[in-house]
Design a protein around this motif. Structure first.
Motif, short mmCIF file in Angstrom:
data_model
loop_
_atom_site.label_atom_id
_atom_site.label_comp_id
_atom_site.label_asym_id
_atom_site.label_seq_id
_atom_site.Cartn_x
_atom_site.Cartn_y
_atom_site.Cartn_z
N LEU A 77 1.14 -5.07 12.47
CA LEU A 77 2.27 -5.91 12.05
C LEU A 77 2.48 -5.75 10.41
CD1 LEU A 77 1.20 -9.30 13.51
CD2 LEU A 77 2.47 -7.59 14.62
N LYS A 78 4.03 -5.95 10.19
CA LYS A 78 4.44 -5.89 8.87
C LYS A 78 4.40 -7.13 8.42
CE LYS A 78 6.23 -1.74 8.50
NZ LYS A 78 5.69 -0.83 7.54
N ASN A 79 4.28 -7.25 6.98
CA ASN A 79 4.24 -8.56 6.25
C ASN A 79 4.98 -9.67 6.69
OD1 ASN A 79 2.17 -7.12 4.77
ND2 ASN A 79 3.68 -7.00 3.05
N ASN A 123 2.32 -8.42 -5.67
CA ASN A 123 3.12 -8.53 -4.45
C ASN A 123 3.74 -7.38 -4.05
OD1 ASN A 123 2.07 -11.08 -4.10
ND2 ASN A 123 3.89 -12.11 -4.80
N SER A 166 -2.67 -6.65 10.22
CA SER A 166 -1.63 -5.46 9.81
C SER A 166 -2.26 -4.20 10.24
CB SER A 166 -1.44 -5.20 8.25
OG SER A 166 -1.21 -3.86 7.80
N VAL A 191 -5.46 -8.68 6.96
CA VAL A 191 -5.77 -7.12 6.91
C VAL A 191 -5.67 -6.75 8.33
CG1 VAL A 191 -7.52 -5.37 6.37
CG2 VAL A 191 -6.86 -7.17 4.72
N TRP A 211 -6.49 0.57 1.26
CA TRP A 211 -5.72 0.11 2.23
C TRP A 211 -5.47 1.19 3.60
CZ3 TRP A 211 -3.85 -3.90 4.09
CH2 TRP A 211 -2.56 -3.99 4.87
N ARG A 215 5.56 -14.07 0.50
CA ARG A 215 4.74 -14.08 -0.77
C ARG A 215 3.16 -14.30 -0.23
NH1 ARG A 215 7.61 -13.15 -4.98
NH2 ARG A 215 5.78 -13.60 -6.64
N ILE A 268 3.67 -11.02 10.06
CA ILE A 268 2.41 -11.59 9.81
C ILE A 268 2.85 -13.10 9.27
CG2 ILE A 268 0.22 -11.73 8.39
CD1 ILE A 268 0.17 -8.81 8.15
N GLU A 291 1.52 -11.31 1.19
CA GLU A 291 1.30 -10.23 0.09
C GLU A 291 0.05 -10.63 -0.84
OE1 GLU A 291 6.14 -8.96 0.14
OE2 GLU A 291 5.36 -10.07 -1.59
N THR A 292 0.25 -11.68 -1.29
CA THR A 292 -1.03 -12.28 -1.98
C THR A 292 -2.17 -12.11 -1.62
OG1 THR A 292 0.67 -13.76 -3.39
CG2 THR A 292 -1.72 -14.08 -3.61
N ASN A 306 2.79 -2.44 2.98
CA ASN A 306 2.86 -3.05 4.38
C ASN A 306 4.20 -3.67 4.46
OD1 ASN A 306 1.83 -3.28 6.98
ND2 ASN A 306 1.45 -5.31 6.76
N ALA A 308 1.30 -4.96 -2.68
CA ALA A 308 1.25 -5.44 -1.14
C ALA A 308 2.50 -5.03 -0.19
CB ALA A 308 0.70 -6.92 -1.29
N ILE A 344 -3.10 -9.98 0.91
CA ILE A 344 -3.37 -8.74 1.05
C ILE A 344 -3.96 -7.97 -0.38
CG2 ILE A 344 -2.21 -6.38 1.34
CD1 ILE A 344 -0.72 -7.57 3.52
#
Lengths: 179, 331
Positions: A132-134, B9, A127, A124, B48, A146, A137, A149-150, B16, B12, A152
């Motif tokens: 930073l974008k996924n 996913n 970002s 978190v 978020w 993935r 990161i 994303e999980t 971002n 998310a 987040i």
């Protein structure tokens, strides 16, 4: 000392953040907030009681965003889908739903993030603080997109959980009252 | 279950990452499936959005705000004029009515006839010889009971516009505290408030002769010119004048061009019968241009000034305001 300056300082940051919910362009968002302040300065509404003023400011921002998105739909045809998503969200808030930005103290929310397990708070803050974008990161932490994303998603779910547990809410509301 | 993970996913990613438009459509389809889905998505997105750490730029933005307000003055004076006349168009009230309610008072004393006009009001008189005099707020016109077509002398303090009935043989004389004006038939304005630094006489038509107190010789003022006397140093100049704005007051307008702030304050105080306090030297350096139809309330005038200059104001007591200088912050 000066009513208007006080109001500006109290609300600018929140309104800016709120505008960014619907509009990803920072400089356009700043313009929208400026114009809302110009309007409230010119019509003198800022002298009313704070509750009314706050509602006025957030509504004015919402309406400006709405017009902005309407325009964007024409200009940026190829991004229709994400604009429509933003619009759907905006309509939800225009119906009277309130965002945490409007109702809660922002500091309390950052504190709540810091109380999360490190693997969650880390993504978190990478970002939200470092911007930073996924995929960036993922590179930095040497994990898959993935997984980022999980994490987040889990972080947000955990925060949502905390909020719905009310204890978080009460804490926030109390600090709101003191202010 | 796999499906759920995919959606998680996707959420998310939408928050971002870089979603393809196909992915957005999928997300949208899931959101539209049920209100629960929608609320879930919006709640997560809201959290978020709330966690975004944005450099607080409110101070810069506040400076920018005032900068923009200032630019408005310099960018277009005409717009400012439009703005004030727009207010005027909306409002019908104010001075005109107060003139009807509080007409000039007329006193006869010791062989003199005296007309006084209270602050915040205007009035006009027609004298025995047919001369018309408009008197501005806070003025006094005095003349002997013997005033007649053959002996035309009046005394003025404050501001008056004279439309003198032409008579070559019998000059009309206006005696102001510092000077006197001698005319035969003409239109001119005399401004000689005792609390003003300057006294003046401006000529619209014809010609006038003017003599300072204690001096012997008259000098002439031509149409479009203005005699301006510094009451303290007793120095005077004759300069080209903007007659339209000099005379605007008699038609209920308030026009000012590049006048310094202290003068503006003084004129507003007299015009509206209010007291405007301010302190500090900062304000004295501003000059103002504008036009009011004089049907605005003092509040509206102050609001308009607030809009175009770095001031704010507060009502302190009855008919009294404090004007505060609110500078730009340069940070």
């Amino acid at each position: 000392m000066n009513e208007f300056d006080k109001l500006f300082r109290n609300y600018h940051r929140r309104l800016f953040l709120y505008t960014l919910k619907f509009i990803d362009n920072e400089s356009d968002a700043l313009d929208i907030v400026q114009n809302v302040f110009i309007a409230i300065w010119e019509n003198g509404k800022y002298l009313q009681n704070e509750g009314l003023v706050q509602a006025y400011l957030f509504n004015a921002v919402k309406n400006s965003c709405f017009n902005y998105l309407k325009h964007q739909k024409i200009v940026r045809k190829y991004e229709q889908d994400s604009i429509l998503l933003n619009e759907m969200e905006l309509i939800y808030y225009q119906s009277g739903e309130k965002s945490l930005i409007e109702t809660e103290s922002l500091k309390q929310i950052t504190d709540a993030i810091n109380s999360l397990p490190l693997i969650y708070s880390e993504v978190v803050s990478l970002s939200r603080i470092d911007g930073l974008k996924n995929h960036e990161i993922a590179e930095k932490l040497n994990i898959s997109i993935r997984t980022v994303e999980t994490r987040i998603y889990r972080a947000l779910s955990a925060l949502k959980e905390k909020i719905s547990q009310k204890s978080f809410f009460i804490l926030l509301n109390m600090s709101g009252v003191r202010k | 279950m796999k499906d759920k993970e995919y959606i998680e996913n996707l959420i998310a990613r939408s928050l971002n990452g870089n979603c393809t438009s196909e992915e957005i459509l999928k997300l949208r389809a899931w959101i539209d499936e049920s209100l629960d889905n929608r609320n879930e998505y919006l709640a997560l997105k809201d959290i978020w959005d709330t966690t975004r750490v944005q450099k607080d730029c409110s101070e810069e933005q506040l400076s920018l705000f005032y900068q923009k307000q200032i630019e408005k003055i310099t960018r277009s004076r005409t717009r400012w004029i439009k703005y004030s006349s727009a207010i005027a168009a909306i409002l019908v009230a104010g001075l005109f009515i107060s003139t009807l309610i509080f007409p000039k008072s007329e006193i006869r004393s010791a062989g003199f006839q005296i007309y006084t006009v209270p602050l915040g009001s205007r009035s006009s008189v027609v004298l025995a010889d047919g001369t018309e005099v408009c008197l501005n707020s806070g003025s006094e016109l005095k003349y002997s009971s013997d005033f007649s077509a053959n002996d035309r002398v009046v005394y003025l303090s404050g501001e008056g516009f004279f439309h003198v009935k032409s008579d070559q043989k019998h000059p009309f004389i206006v005696k102001a505290p510092d000077f006197e004006v001698k005319v035969t038939g003409t239109q001119f304005n005399v401004c000689t408030y005792s609390d003003n630094k300057f006294s003046s006489a401006a000529l619209a038509e014809g010609h006038i002769q003017l003599k300072m107190n204690g001096m012997k010789d008259f000098f002439e003022v031509n149409p479009g010119e203005k005699f301006k006397l510094d009451r303290v140093t007793q120095k005077y100049i004759i300069e080209a004048a903007d007659i339209e704005s000099e005379l605007a007051w008699k038609d209920g307008e308030f026009i000012f061009k590049k006048i310094p702030f202290p003068d503006l304050v003084q004129r507003l105080e007299r015009w509206y019968d209010v007291k405007l306090n301010y302190s500090g030297k900062d304000l004295q350096n501003f000059s103002f241009t504008g036009r009011f139809k004089n049907q605005e309330t003092i509040w509206q005038v102050l609001d308009a000034l607030k809009l175009i200059s770095p001031i704010d104001y507060k009502k302190t007591t009855f008919r009294e305001f404090t004007i505060i200088y609110k500078p730009l912050k340069m940070e």
